[in-house]
Design an enzyme around this catalytic site. Sequence first.
Site, short mmCIF file in Angstrom:
data_model
loop_
_atom_site.label_atom_id
_atom_site.label_comp_id
_atom_site.label_asym_id
_atom_site.label_seq_id
_atom_site.Cartn_x
_atom_site.Cartn_y
_atom_site.Cartn_z
N LYS A 107 0.89 -1.18 0.00
CA LYS A 107 0.00 0.00 0.00
C LYS A 107 0.91 1.21 0.00
CE LYS A 107 -2.82 2.78 3.12
NZ LYS A 107 -3.74 2.84 4.26
N GLY A 152 -8.43 8.70 9.54
CA GLY A 152 -8.75 8.73 10.97
C GLY A 152 -9.88 9.69 11.35
N ALA A 172 -9.68 5.03 4.08
CA ALA A 172 -9.64 6.20 4.98
C ALA A 172 -10.99 6.92 5.09
CB ALA A 172 -8.58 7.20 4.58
N GLY A 173 -11.29 7.32 6.30
CA GLY A 173 -12.45 8.17 6.56
C GLY A 173 -13.68 7.42 7.05
N ASN A 206 -9.42 1.08 9.58
CA ASN A 206 -8.68 0.69 10.77
C ASN A 206 -9.28 1.36 12.00
OD1 ASN A 206 -6.79 0.21 12.81
ND2 ASN A 206 -5.03 0.61 11.56
N THR A 207 -9.20 2.71 12.03
CA THR A 207 -9.59 3.44 13.24
C THR A 207 -11.04 3.17 13.64
OG1 THR A 207 -8.06 5.14 12.51
CG2 THR A 207 -9.52 5.72 14.32
#
Lengths: 70, 255
Positions: free
Chosen positions: B96, B157, B183-184, B205-206
């Site tokens: 990535k 995040g 992301a997001g 992830n987050t």
Amino acid sequence: MKLIVNGQERDSAAATLDALWREETAELDLPNTKGFAIALNGKVVRQPEWAKTSLSDDDRVEIIRAFAGG
Amino acid sequence: MSDALTIAGVTLSSRLFIGTAGYPNQRIMVDAIQASGADLVTLSVRRISLQGHGSDTVRLLAGRRFLPNTAGCETARDAILTAQLAREALGTNWIKVEVIGDRETLYPDVGELLEATRELVDDGFVVLPYCNDDPVVCARLADLGAAAVMPMGSLIGSGMGVANPGNLELICARSPVPVIVDAGIGTASDAVIAMECGASGVLLNTAVAKADDPVRMAHAMRHAVEAGWNARQAGRIARRGRAEPSSPQLGLVGS
């Protein structure tokens, strides 16, 4: 010999990359080198070559490990 | 269903990719990843002087596919060396590619990203670049040989979801390679929207790691990605401004 290991200046008696690896990771007590890698002066050195790779003054060494990441 | 996601000839068992960072502890990370059903998990590469969960993570996740990242790199040169180190450390040529142009927003530096993608493709990597939600940038990355493109839903995040669904629809409609929204994502409905826009997958992830109950959120994300994919494939009804009764209009009682 003066080396730059992971961005820090270091005085080391290690003659080879393998010796430096053992010096740097002694306290980690690792079963093997899985998840780790080394670059010497911006080029990856594969693990079987570590013992044959000698170090000289001002060499820049990056020793990395895989970490958690996103 | 036979419509599994294939990237660079590898068929993945899930359209959800999940990160390994920021969980309350290693046990919860492993349980959450298990609950997510994800096949592909992301990792980073750091100098050994940094303390924290390291090769333990690799051992705990044995059997899954690793997608190492170049997170934090600000130049193509650093991203390329990081990718090469990751390949050596983890025995995978998947990467990535993330090249950051601004530390506050973590927006990609497109020039450096294109350069890193070009060189890593030439070096035999399966490149999945994290990029802007820009149809032109995504097309350029695919032209250079990226195996998939990974446009941001919104800032890394941030949990702001898919900020520009119109852009994402355009990217998905035109992309010759799989589009993974990276992301997001903040909650399950964000993942559903990403998939309904036509994405082939979601990387997060987050949203899971920092949820009050990461394992339960991972479970929710697994179903959200599946639901969004199925809804997209099923084809939604057209939106209309008027009501349309679903029950028969004849034979009403009392008329």
